[in-house]
Design a protein around this motif. Structure first.
Motif, PDB file in Angstrom:
ATOM      1  N   UNK A 118       0.835  -1.201   0.000  1.00 59.37           N
ATOM      2  CA  UNK A 118       0.000   0.000   0.000  1.00 59.37           C
ATOM      3  C   UNK A 118       0.873   1.254   0.000  1.00 59.37           C
ATOM      4  N   UNK A 119       1.944   1.226   0.757  1.00 56.19           N
ATOM      5  CA  UNK A 119       2.842   2.375   0.806  1.00 56.19           C
ATOM      6  C   UNK A 119       3.536   2.647  -0.516  1.00 56.19           C
ATOM      7  N   UNK A 120       3.683   1.614  -1.343  1.00 54.90           N
ATOM      8  CA  UNK A 120       4.350   1.794  -2.642  1.00 54.90           C
ATOM      9  C   UNK A 120       3.402   2.254  -3.743  1.00 54.90           C
ATOM     10  N   UNK A 121       2.105   2.245  -3.477  1.00 55.94           N
ATOM     11  CA  UNK A 121       1.147   2.674  -4.488  1.00 55.94           C
ATOM     12  C   UNK A 121       1.241   4.180  -4.746  1.00 55.94           C
ATOM     13  N   UNK A 122       0.648   4.592  -5.848  1.00 60.56           N
ATOM     14  CA  UNK A 122       0.638   6.015  -6.187  1.00 60.56           C
ATOM     15  C   UNK A 122      -0.476   6.712  -5.415  1.00 60.56           C
ATOM     16  N   UNK A 123      -0.092   7.544  -4.455  1.00 57.14           N
ATOM     17  CA  UNK A 123      -1.061   8.318  -3.680  1.00 57.14           C
ATOM     18  C   UNK A 123      -0.931   9.811  -3.983  1.00 57.14           C
ATOM     19  N   UNK A 124      -0.353  10.095  -5.126  1.00 57.99           N
ATOM     20  CA  UNK A 124      -0.111  11.491  -5.470  1.00 57.99           C
ATOM     21  C   UNK A 124      -1.360  12.233  -5.909  1.00 57.99           C
ATOM     22  N   UNK A 125      -1.135  13.407  -6.404  1.00 57.07           N
ATOM     23  CA  UNK A 125      -2.221  14.308  -6.766  1.00 57.07           C
ATOM     24  C   UNK A 125      -3.079  13.735  -7.887  1.00 57.07           C
ATOM     25  N   UNK A 126      -4.391  13.881  -7.761  1.00 57.42           N
ATOM     26  CA  UNK A 126      -5.326  13.529  -8.827  1.00 57.42           C
ATOM     27  C   UNK A 126      -5.491  14.780  -9.689  1.00 57.42           C
ATOM     28  N   UNK A 127      -4.942  14.755 -10.874  1.00 57.98           N
ATOM     29  CA  UNK A 127      -4.984  15.927 -11.743  1.00 57.98           C
ATOM     30  C   UNK A 127      -6.394  16.146 -12.282  1.00 57.98           C
ATOM     31  N   UNK A 128      -6.833  17.387 -12.252  1.00 59.23           N
ATOM     32  CA  UNK A 128      -8.167  17.758 -12.726  1.00 59.23           C
ATOM     33  C   UNK A 128      -8.029  18.600 -13.978  1.00 59.23           C
ATOM     34  N   UNK A 129      -8.750  18.210 -15.027  1.00 56.79           N
ATOM     35  CA  UNK A 129      -8.778  18.996 -16.262  1.00 56.79           C
ATOM     36  C   UNK A 129      -9.721  20.181 -16.032  1.00 56.79           C
ATOM     37  N   UNK A 130      -9.160  21.327 -15.704  1.00 63.65           N
ATOM     38  CA  UNK A 130      -9.966  22.485 -15.332  1.00 63.65           C
ATOM     39  C   UNK A 130     -10.864  22.958 -16.470  1.00 63.65           C
ATOM     40  N   UNK A 131     -10.368  22.886 -17.705  1.00 65.79           N
ATOM     41  CA  UNK A 131     -11.169  23.346 -18.850  1.00 65.79           C
ATOM     42  C   UNK A 131     -12.397  22.466 -19.044  1.00 65.79           C
ATOM     43  N   UNK A 132     -12.178  21.158 -18.979  1.00 69.49           N
ATOM     44  CA  UNK A 132     -13.302  20.231 -19.140  1.00 69.49           C
ATOM     45  C   UNK A 132     -14.291  20.362 -17.990  1.00 69.49           C
ATOM     46  N   UNK A 133     -13.776  20.534 -16.769  1.00 68.36           N
ATOM     47  CA  UNK A 133     -14.652  20.650 -15.604  1.00 68.36           C
ATOM     48  C   UNK A 133     -15.478  21.932 -15.663  1.00 68.36           C
ATOM     49  N   UNK A 134     -14.876  23.019 -16.119  1.00 65.61           N
ATOM     50  CA  UNK A 134     -15.580  24.301 -16.186  1.00 65.61           C
ATOM     51  C   UNK A 134     -16.740  24.259 -17.166  1.00 65.61           C
ATOM     52  N   UNK A 135     -16.643  23.410 -18.170  1.00 64.47           N
ATOM     53  CA  UNK A 135     -17.697  23.328 -19.188  1.00 64.47           C
ATOM     54  C   UNK A 135     -18.921  22.554 -18.715  1.00 64.47           C
ATOM     55  N   UNK A 136     -18.847  21.939 -17.542  1.00 61.96           N
ATOM     56  CA  UNK A 136     -19.949  21.084 -17.089  1.00 61.96           C
ATOM     57  C   UNK A 136     -21.102  21.866 -16.467  1.00 61.96           C
ATOM     58  N   UNK A 137     -20.864  23.076 -16.020  1.00 66.34           N
ATOM     59  CA  UNK A 137     -21.919  23.930 -15.457  1.00 66.34           C
ATOM     60  C   UNK A 137     -22.661  23.220 -14.316  1.00 66.34           C
ATOM     61  N   UNK A 138     -21.911  22.835 -13.286  1.00 67.51           N
ATOM     62  CA  UNK A 138     -22.528  22.176 -12.138  1.00 67.51           C
ATOM     63  C   UNK A 138     -23.406  23.149 -11.361  1.00 67.51           C
ATOM     64  N   UNK A 139     -24.521  22.658 -10.858  1.00 67.45           N
ATOM     65  CA  UNK A 139     -25.413  23.506 -10.072  1.00 67.45           C
ATOM     66  C   UNK A 139     -24.764  23.859  -8.734  1.00 67.45           C
TER      67      UNK A 139
END
Length: 269
Positions: A11-32
């Protein structure tokens, strides 16, 4: 020392790094704004992983080297889940201000956790001894399971990048949920004293969707919004009762449906 079939080193050797977010794609979703408020609630819960870790490590449980090794990685991993939610919220709209605490009880509880608990916890848990570990593992097992249910509940209302981020959070959480569940099951099954201690830790006055027992100011609204459907509420009920079949019969909370999760355990020195 108790061992389960969970490989802490792997478990310690797994990748626990940052989950990258595609800001452009997320901004287009228009979440309420309602969905964003629900995500902000979950973000605050996951961002408080260090508080949960501190509450555990300030007690007798910190003497368990295997658990301490896991928690050191888990606290960082949970921080990254909260960070991913913050990045998603930043991409989808203006900042959401954390709601202010209104309850005097919440203020007192927070003050207790910040100043008094770190002094008292080592004392009373030393008196209780090893069984207190069962209580801590039970609480975190149920909390991780409840958080899974909360993210599953919000997922159908998302799409595109936001859905991908939540799915990745659910995937990563599977490992920590399994660790705490196996640790709790092994201890509860090992002795009645540990089972009774776990039952008390899961008793009245404790709720899994809270940070070290302190209710979020937006808790009532967020829970109603997240678990709006009968299926979501049933999923939460199953998530919060994963250990109840193993607990002593008296005071056992009612179950909605049989829900048994397999897990092999072993003991060793």
């Amino acid at each position: 020392m108790l061992f389960t079939d969970f490989d802490v080193a792997a478990y310690g050797r797994q990748d626990h790094g940052r989950i990258l977010v595609d800001a452009t794609a997320a901004a287009a979703e228009d979440l309420s704004e309602e969905i964003r408020a629900d995500l902000a609630f979950l973000c605050r819960l996951d961002s408080a992983g260090l508080s949960e870790a501190r509450a555990l490590l300030a007690t007798w449980t910190a003497t368990e080297a295997r658990i301490t090794a896991f928690v050191a990685t888990w606290a960082f991993a949970r921080h990254q889940l909260g960070r991913a939610m913050r990045d998603l919220l930043a991409a989808t709209g203006p900042p959401i201000r954390p709601p202010r605490r209104r309850s005097v009880a919440s203020h007192l509880r927070s003050a207790y956790l910040e100043t008094i608990m770190p002094l008292l916890a080592p004392v009373w848990t030393h008196v209780v001894g090893e069984p207190v570990v069962a209580g801590h593992m039970a609480r975190l097992a149920v909390q991780e399971s409840a958080l899974q249910a909360a993210y599953r509940a919000v997922l159908p209302r998302l799409h595109g990048e936001s859905a991908r981020v939540v799915e990745e959070i659910l995937r990563r959480r599977e490992h920590s949920a399994r660790f705490f569940r196996l640790e709790a099951e092994a201890r509860i099954s090992r002795s009645r004293r540990e089972a009774v201690t776990a039952r008390r830790h899961l008793g009245r006055g404790w709720e899994p969707l809270r940070v070290v027992g302190v209710a979020d100011p937006d808790e009532s609204r967020a829970r109603s919004s997240l678990f709006r459907s009968p299926d979501a509420r049933a999923d939460l009920a199953r998530a919060t009762s994963i250990l109840h079949d193993l607990l002593p019969a008296s005071r056992r909370r009612p179950r909605t449906a049989p829900h048994r999760i397999p897990g092999r355990t072993s003991h060793g020195l």
